[in-house]
Write a protein that holds these residues in place. Structure first.
Motif, PDB file in Angstrom:
ATOM      1  N   MET A 210     -54.930  74.540 -15.957  1.00 31.70           N
ATOM      2  CA  MET A 210     -54.022  73.834 -16.867  1.00 31.70           C
ATOM      3  C   MET A 210     -54.333  72.334 -16.856  1.00 31.70           C
ATOM      4  O   MET A 210     -54.260  71.661 -17.889  1.00 31.70           O
ATOM      5  CB  MET A 210     -52.601  74.093 -16.385  1.00 31.70           C
ATOM      6  CG  MET A 210     -51.568  73.974 -17.432  1.00 31.70           C
ATOM      7  SD  MET A 210     -50.022  74.535 -16.701  1.00 31.70           S
ATOM      8  CE  MET A 210     -48.905  73.578 -17.713  1.00 31.70           C
ATOM      9  N   ALA A 211     -54.697  71.832 -15.689  1.00 28.54           N
ATOM     10  CA  ALA A 211     -55.093  70.428 -15.578  1.00 28.54           C
ATOM     11  C   ALA A 211     -56.306  70.179 -16.469  1.00 28.54           C
ATOM     12  O   ALA A 211     -56.383  69.188 -17.192  1.00 28.54           O
ATOM     13  CB  ALA A 211     -55.412  70.090 -14.124  1.00 28.54           C
ATOM     14  N   GLU A 212     -57.245  71.096 -16.431  1.00 27.06           N
ATOM     15  CA  GLU A 212     -58.470  70.945 -17.208  1.00 27.06           C
ATOM     16  C   GLU A 212     -58.181  71.053 -18.705  1.00 27.06           C
ATOM     17  O   GLU A 212     -58.754  70.359 -19.528  1.00 27.06           O
ATOM     18  CB  GLU A 212     -59.465  72.038 -16.793  1.00 27.06           C
ATOM     19  CG  GLU A 212     -60.864  71.850 -17.315  1.00 27.06           C
ATOM     20  CD  GLU A 212     -61.543  70.605 -16.767  1.00 27.06           C
ATOM     21  OE1 GLU A 212     -61.515  70.381 -15.546  1.00 27.06           O
ATOM     22  OE2 GLU A 212     -62.091  69.830 -17.589  1.00 27.06           O
ATOM     23  N   ARG A 213     -57.287  71.970 -19.065  1.00 27.39           N
ATOM     24  CA  ARG A 213     -57.017  72.211 -20.488  1.00 27.39           C
ATOM     25  C   ARG A 213     -56.221  71.054 -21.102  1.00 27.39           C
ATOM     26  O   ARG A 213     -56.532  70.582 -22.180  1.00 27.39           O
ATOM     27  CB  ARG A 213     -56.219  73.513 -20.652  1.00 27.39           C
ATOM     28  CG  ARG A 213     -56.132  73.998 -22.077  1.00 27.39           C
ATOM     29  CD  ARG A 213     -55.397  75.317 -22.162  1.00 27.39           C
ATOM     30  NE  ARG A 213     -53.985  75.161 -22.423  1.00 27.39           N
ATOM     31  CZ  ARG A 213     -53.437  74.871 -23.600  1.00 27.39           C
ATOM     32  NH1 ARG A 213     -54.211  74.697 -24.639  1.00 27.39           N
ATOM     33  NH2 ARG A 213     -52.139  74.746 -23.731  1.00 27.39           N
ATOM     34  N   LEU A 214     -55.207  70.587 -20.371  1.00 32.81           N
ATOM     35  CA  LEU A 214     -54.299  69.612 -20.992  1.00 32.81           C
ATOM     36  C   LEU A 214     -54.628  68.170 -20.629  1.00 32.81           C
ATOM     37  O   LEU A 214     -54.130  67.244 -21.257  1.00 32.81           O
ATOM     38  CB  LEU A 214     -52.856  69.945 -20.621  1.00 32.81           C
ATOM     39  CG  LEU A 214     -52.391  71.296 -21.180  1.00 32.81           C
ATOM     40  CD1 LEU A 214     -51.025  71.663 -20.644  1.00 32.81           C
ATOM     41  CD2 LEU A 214     -52.362  71.267 -22.709  1.00 32.81           C
ATOM     42  N   LYS A 215     -55.389  67.987 -19.615  1.00 34.98           N
ATOM     43  CA  LYS A 215     -55.849  66.660 -19.195  1.00 34.98           C
ATOM     44  C   LYS A 215     -54.678  65.667 -19.162  1.00 34.98           C
ATOM     45  O   LYS A 215     -53.631  65.995 -18.610  1.00 34.98           O
ATOM     46  CB  LYS A 215     -56.989  66.206 -20.106  1.00 34.98           C
ATOM     47  CG  LYS A 215     -58.163  67.189 -20.057  1.00 34.98           C
ATOM     48  CD  LYS A 215     -59.327  66.740 -20.870  1.00 34.98           C
ATOM     49  CE  LYS A 215     -60.547  67.591 -20.634  1.00 34.98           C
ATOM     50  NZ  LYS A 215     -60.445  68.971 -21.099  1.00 34.98           N
ATOM     51  N   GLU A 216     -54.841  64.486 -19.761  1.00 36.38           N
ATOM     52  CA  GLU A 216     -53.806  63.457 -19.584  1.00 36.38           C
ATOM     53  C   GLU A 216     -52.491  63.789 -20.273  1.00 36.38           C
ATOM     54  O   GLU A 216     -51.493  63.116 -20.065  1.00 36.38           O
ATOM     55  CB  GLU A 216     -54.291  62.069 -20.011  1.00 36.38           C
ATOM     56  CG  GLU A 216     -54.881  61.993 -21.378  1.00 36.38           C
ATOM     57  CD  GLU A 216     -56.392  62.177 -21.337  1.00 36.38           C
ATOM     58  OE1 GLU A 216     -56.834  63.281 -20.941  1.00 36.38           O
ATOM     59  OE2 GLU A 216     -57.106  61.247 -21.688  1.00 36.38           O
ATOM     60  N   ASP A 217     -52.485  64.859 -21.091  1.00 31.82           N
ATOM     61  CA  ASP A 217     -51.201  65.271 -21.674  1.00 31.82           C
ATOM     62  C   ASP A 217     -50.215  65.656 -20.577  1.00 31.82           C
ATOM     63  O   ASP A 217     -49.004  65.662 -20.793  1.00 31.82           O
ATOM     64  CB  ASP A 217     -51.395  66.469 -22.613  1.00 31.82           C
ATOM     65  CG  ASP A 217     -52.062  66.040 -23.917  1.00 31.82           C
ATOM     66  OD1 ASP A 217     -52.227  64.811 -24.102  1.00 31.82           O
ATOM     67  OD2 ASP A 217     -52.436  66.912 -24.714  1.00 31.82           O
ATOM     68  N   MET A 218     -50.732  66.007 -19.413  1.00 33.45           N
ATOM     69  CA  MET A 218     -49.829  66.401 -18.333  1.00 33.45           C
ATOM     70  C   MET A 218     -49.127  65.209 -17.685  1.00 33.45           C
ATOM     71  O   MET A 218     -48.228  65.382 -16.875  1.00 33.45           O
ATOM     72  CB  MET A 218     -50.579  67.204 -17.267  1.00 33.45           C
ATOM     73  CG  MET A 218     -51.132  68.468 -17.812  1.00 33.45           C
ATOM     74  SD  MET A 218     -50.916  69.902 -16.745  1.00 33.45           S
ATOM     75  CE  MET A 218     -49.177  70.156 -16.654  1.00 33.45           C
ATOM     76  N   PHE A 219     -49.565  64.004 -18.038  1.00 37.24           N
ATOM     77  CA  PHE A 219     -48.873  62.816 -17.522  1.00 37.24           C
ATOM     78  C   PHE A 219     -47.562  62.545 -18.271  1.00 37.24           C
ATOM     79  O   PHE A 219     -46.719  61.799 -17.811  1.00 37.24           O
ATOM     80  CB  PHE A 219     -49.744  61.569 -17.688  1.00 37.24           C
ATOM     81  CG  PHE A 219     -50.905  61.495 -16.713  1.00 37.24           C
ATOM     82  CD1 PHE A 219     -50.762  61.884 -15.402  1.00 37.24           C
ATOM     83  CD2 PHE A 219     -52.125  60.982 -17.125  1.00 37.24           C
ATOM     84  CE1 PHE A 219     -51.814  61.781 -14.506  1.00 37.24           C
ATOM     85  CE2 PHE A 219     -53.185  60.880 -16.236  1.00 37.24           C
ATOM     86  CZ  PHE A 219     -53.029  61.275 -14.924  1.00 37.24           C
ATOM     87  N   LYS A 220     -47.473  63.154 -19.455  1.00 34.01           N
ATOM     88  CA  LYS A 220     -46.341  62.812 -20.335  1.00 34.01           C
ATOM     89  C   LYS A 220     -44.997  63.007 -19.644  1.00 34.01           C
ATOM     90  O   LYS A 220     -44.821  63.954 -18.899  1.00 34.01           O
ATOM     91  CB  LYS A 220     -46.393  63.689 -21.578  1.00 34.01           C
ATOM     92  CG  LYS A 220     -47.199  63.055 -22.681  1.00 34.01           C
ATOM     93  CD  LYS A 220     -46.963  63.782 -23.981  1.00 34.01           C
ATOM     94  CE  LYS A 220     -48.078  63.412 -24.933  1.00 34.01           C
ATOM     95  NZ  LYS A 220     -48.491  64.534 -25.737  1.00 34.01           N
TER      96      LYS A 220
END
Ligand code: 5AD
Ligand code: SF4
Length: 696
Positions: A210-220
């Motif tokens: 999921m980290a790889e797929r969403l990248k910085e979107d996970m910082f939101k």
């Protein structure tokens, strides 16, 4: 401050107080500080870089997206020495998803617990804790294969954030030299008295697919502070050290500066990272079965699957390092079963220099076995998306052979394969070797040739069925398992019916069934419509589950009940209770068997006691044996001392009941794998059963 200066060098995207450390390129070298930084030319294998990147391109991070709010203030640290302060940070690691993630978490654990390099490179000692709120760093290893896998992770991250704000960690204020002893002599997390504690927040990290797929979107929305993809785990200590408060000493005082970074990310995919040199730290070191990672990534590009985008290209670990890891597990750690692990495990191909030297390519004309001349798919009905097949080096069959050579008492399994990579040589090896388990996972995904074509699976229903026939002819006692997706784009009722009839025909021993979940970046997402309504997907899912259950019951009633199975004992079963103790293990076919045990450890006969009885039986007892000899033999057998079994032992269990895909049975004798196969129970087993019933 060597640490700080080295971190400053790698920091990118610094913005006033809010800094982000981000690495998100795709590179041909591993993400490590690695010794072998050889640049590799990409092979012309039919897969282009754009397969992996085109749809994984994400919008560049907007300025406002980088504005993550105020930095956490300074933090409490465990300090071992005032002169050379290094931090003791506790981490908690939770794993979601497949076995590959479990195995990756063992690698992460190993990287973080490597005190030597972490102290010398980052001045940090990591410790693992099982208590979330006891940890400084909360890591979640994630899965992206279906939407609901991701929903669970989002939910967890929100919960963690909420718990963290309700229970913030306490932190140390500035420490003067007279406070130093107090910190060292007691729990390093305790505050020196009289000084008022401030609070600090934990580092929340997302690892894996999921980290790889969403990248910085996970910082939101502040969900995560740290994002690390599956090929970048070696970078974890460095990234964490950038997020942790920095110890600074001046004029006899130690204090903590703000962390170097507010957020950190490394989602670099690699073409050669296999973590081959890292010895995983297993979460359950007592388990009798261990997974050994042999390859990573997948080049198949099935149209529904996000894995090639989250895990990158296929790469295989050197055969020798795999065999060494397996040998140590068997010889030193009490492991009795090795499961070779990879996203596409049977397309394993070690092309390292030493593999090529030892196993050079042999031209088709001079090769006695077609296989060694190059790569063969399972049969002519299977095709490969990936052109670079064949050539020198070691193939999967070589690997299975090498691992099974470690000991005839070591079981070998593998997961998760693709049906196209079952060349006849592999099937023959499985049939010949008692210690290579008679279980094949054959993920069909659908029973309809038209759906399979849209899925880009590379085979038809007919080719698949022909392969199963080959498998059952070559390995008669084999168990076959599968994965199915229901409700794929455009799936009609007729196509769904094809799946039902395939399942009925094959009678799978186990099946994992899923409703289709559209994933971004995949071929299906770009070119097809997710047009089967959710209620139809779920009705079809219920139908295939029902079909599987009905057939597995029929199959087990017919093929398992009454058989004597060699079981690798795993220990007391979860449902065991006082007064009704049960133990469990797995058969060669990977079926779970439970059996009752009276005392603390189950009792049974020894192999030595059973051998003369069975050999007499196989020589046509009772007709040829005189009455005296027979009764002597039975008398000495009945009075032979009982032995106990424990986890890691092999034992023979007589199956007397099947409940779906779980079997129940009676423990008969403790065995060795070789001893069991020498007894040739095909001959004597059926005759022995009434005897065992009478004696038990
Ligand atoms: N939707 C539903 N199931 C999927 N799988 C892979 N991708 C998807 C998807 N998008 C299933 C396949 C695969 C298993 C690991 O997960 O059946 O074999
Ligand atoms: Fe996904 Fe297909 Fe690769 Fe399996 S073989 S990981 S389903 S792309």
């Amino acid at each position: 401050m060597r640490l700080i200066s080295s971190l400053r060098k790698i920091a990118i995207g610094r913005r006033k107080n809010n800094a982000v450390l981000a690495i998100r390129t795709l590179s041909t070298k591993s993400s490590t500080s690695n010794k072998s930084e050889k640049k590799r030319k990409l092979p012309d294998d039919g897969i282009t870089l754009s397969h992996f990147t085109q749809s994984s391109q994400h919008k560049s991070v907007k300025k406002e997206e980088l504005d993550f709010g105020p930095l956490p203030t300074s933090a409490p640290l465990g300090l071992e020495s005032f002169e050379h302060p290094h931090r003791v940070l506790k981490f908690h690691l939770k794993t979601y998803g497949c076995q590959m993630n479990v195995s990756d978490s063992d690698i992460v654990r190993s990287i973080l617990l490597d005190e030597e390099s972490n102290i010398s490179d980052h001045q940090i000692t990591f410790q693992e804790t099982q208590e979330e709120m006891d940890a400084d760093i909360l890591l979640t290893n994630t899965c992206a294969i279906r939407e609901n896998a991701e929903s669970k992770v989002w939910h967890r991250l929100q919960e963690l954030r909420a718990h963290d704000s309700k229970n913030p960690l306490e932190q140390l204020p500035i420490v003067s030299s007279q406070d130093e002893n107090e910190i060292n002599d007691h729990d390093s997390r305790r505050l020196p008295k009289k000084k008022k504690a401030k609070k600090r927040k934990r580092i929340i990290g997302v690892l894996g697919c999921m980290a790889e797929r969403l990248k910085e979107d996970m910082f939101k929305d502040g969900t995560a502070d740290l994002i690390v993809g599956p090929d970048a785990y070696r970078d974890l200590p460095r990234l964490i050290s950038a997020l942790a408060p920095q110890p600074v000493t001046s004029s006899g005082q130690l204090h903590f500066e703000n962390p170097m970074m507010e957020r950190a990310l490394n989602v670099e995919l690699s073409f050669d990272e296999t973590y081959a040199d890292i010895t995983p730290v297993r979460s359950n070191p007592g388990d009798v079965s261990a997974f050994v990672s042999v390859m990573r990534g997948c080049n198949n590009m099935c149209s529904y699957c996000v894995v090639p985008f989250t895990r990158g290209r296929e790469r295989s670990r050197e055969l020798e390092s795999i065999v060494n890891e397996a040998r140590v597990l068997y010889e030193e750690n009490g492991v009795k079963e090795i499961c070779l692990l990879g996203q596409n495990v049977n397309s394993y191909h070690d092309r390292s220099e030493s593999a090529i030297l030892t196993n050079p390519q042999v031209s088709e004309e001079v090769s006695s076995t077609k296989y060694k001349a190059g790569y063969n798919t399972s049969n002519d009905g299977f095709s490969n998306m990936f052109r670079l097949r064949g050539g020198a080096g070691y193939y999967f069959v070589d690997l299975v052979e090498a691992v099974s050579n470690i000991s005839p008492e070591l079981r070998v399994r593998f997961t998760s394969p693709h049906p196209k990579d079952y060349p006849p040589e592999l099937l023959s090896l499985m049939a010949e070797r008692n210690n290579v388990c008679n279980h094949l996972h054959m993920p069909a995904q659908s029973g309809s040739s038209t759906v399979l074509e849209r899925m880009r699976r590379g085979y038809t229903r007919e080719a698949y069925m022909e392969l199963i026939d080959d498998v059952r002819r070559t390995i008669p006692d084999v168990a076959i398992t599968s994965d199915f997706i229901t409700g794929f784009c455009g799936e009609t009722e007729e196509e769904h019916e094809d799946t039902l009839t395939l399942m009925e025909h094959i009678q799978y021993d186990q099946a994992f069934m899923f409703a289709y979940s559209m994933r971004g970046k995949t071929h299906a997402n770009r070119t097809m419509e997710d047009d089967v309504p959710e209620e139809i997907k779920s009705r079809r899912l219920q139908e295939i589950i029902h079909m599987f259950r009905t057939n597995v019951q029929l199959r087990n009633d017919e093929h398992e009940v009454g058989k004597l199975r060699l079981v690798l004992v795993e220990g007391e079963s979860r449902k065991s209770k006082e007064g009704a103790r049960t133990w469990g293990g797995r058969t060669d076919q990977n079926k779970r068997v439970v059996f009752p045990s009276k005392g603390q450890a189950p009792e049974c006969w020894s192999e030595e006691a059973i051998r003369p009885v069975l050999s007499a039986l196989s020589q046509s007892y009772p007709s040829n044996m005189n009455v005296m000899a027979r009764s002597d033999m039975l008398h000495s057998f009945a009075n032979s001392p009982r032995v106990t079994v424990e986890a890691g032992d092999y034992a023979v269990v007589q199956v007397d009941q099947a409940r779906g895909h779980t079997l129940k049975g009676k423990l008969l004798w403790r065995a060795s794998m070789q001893g069991f196969h020498e007894l040739d129970l095909e001959q004597s087993g059926p005759d022995a059963i009434p005897l065992f019933n009478a004696m038990a």
